[in-house]
Structure formats: structure tokens, C-alpha cells
Design a protein around this motif. Sequence first.
Motif, short mmCIF file in Angstrom:
data_model
loop_
_atom_site.label_atom_id
_atom_site.label_comp_id
_atom_site.label_asym_id
_atom_site.label_seq_id
_atom_site.Cartn_x
_atom_site.Cartn_y
_atom_site.Cartn_z
N HIS A 1 0.83 -1.20 0.00
CA HIS A 1 0.00 0.00 0.00
C HIS A 1 0.86 1.26 0.00
CE1 HIS A 1 -3.48 2.51 0.73
NE2 HIS A 1 -2.81 3.08 1.72
N SER A 2 1.88 1.29 0.86
CA SER A 2 2.73 2.48 0.94
C SER A 2 3.57 2.66 -0.32
CB SER A 2 3.63 2.43 2.17
OG SER A 2 4.59 1.40 2.06
N ARG B 1 2.47 1.88 -3.19
CA ARG B 1 1.45 2.06 -4.24
C ARG B 1 1.52 0.97 -5.30
NH1 ARG B 1 1.08 8.61 -4.68
NH2 ARG B 1 0.74 8.85 -2.46
N ARG C 1 -0.28 -2.59 -6.38
CA ARG C 1 -1.43 -3.46 -6.21
C ARG C 1 -1.06 -4.85 -6.71
NH1 ARG C 1 -6.77 -1.79 -8.40
NH2 ARG C 1 -5.72 -2.40 -10.29
#
Length: 151
Positions: free
Chosen positions: A136-137, A139, A141
Motif C-alpha cells: 500500500h505504501s 502504491r 497493487r
Amino acid sequence: MSVTHWIYPTNERSDYYLASAGGETEVSPQRLLTGIEQHPDDIDPWLLRTGFRTMRPGDAVWVYAADPYQYICAVAQAVDIYPDADEWWVSLLWRVDASRKLMRDPIPRSAFGQIAQRAAVRADRTTAAVLGGWLHSARIRLTDLDSGAAP
């Protein structure tokens, strides 16, 4: 997409080599990254000693550089899990950008705590949360891990 995280340990001090599509690769983190960068679209077969009955295509496979580093240094997505003779293999599609980020700033074992020795293991709840937080950090997926190359 429900993804399971797996920790695949390597040990630079062993005499073990990774059999991959690009040939044999030493298990040091830098050699691994070099191999990934030289063959970014290759799907690499890696031997599985455990997990082959529960690992699924789409799962995240994180390379844990055990001795002497104790950190996670690369990530791939499982494309296929299959038997060959008396052994099981996972076909890995590498996420080159994510692996470069991990080499610059690896995830230390002290951040996730789980120990993986000798064989791929399913990440426990704490480790999965740390790995998901890193994605998540950064970015990244997991559904994007297979973009850019067709299995």
C-alpha cells in the motif's frame, strides 16, 4: 482478489542455486535482482518443498534473504503451481519495480517477525499485514503484478 502471501527463504551461505528460466542464479539478493532485471518478462520456475497444495495462482511470493541478511528483498506473483516428476514447482512472474524498491529499502525480519527456514511458508497474520502495508505504501497493487507479461 484474495491473495495469500508466501515467504520463500534463501540462504546466500548455502551451496544452493535457484533454477530459473535465465539459468542458475546464486541466491544473494543482488544476484537475484540482477537476474530479475536481465529477464524481466521471464516466468521463473522455483522448487517448492511445502505449500504446493495450498498455494494458488495470483498469490504473492516474497523472497526472504535469510542468512546473513534477514530481510525481504524481492516479490513475484505465482502464475502456476505444478508437479514435475517427484517435485512441485511454482512459476513466478517478477515485479521488477517492487523488487528494486525492496533492494533499496528491504523489509527487515524485525518488522514482521516470522521465521521462514528451508521452505516456502504461508505468511502469518502479522507478516501478511506488514507485507500488505508495504504494498500500500509503495502504491503497488497485487492485481498489477502480472501486467506487462502474459503467462
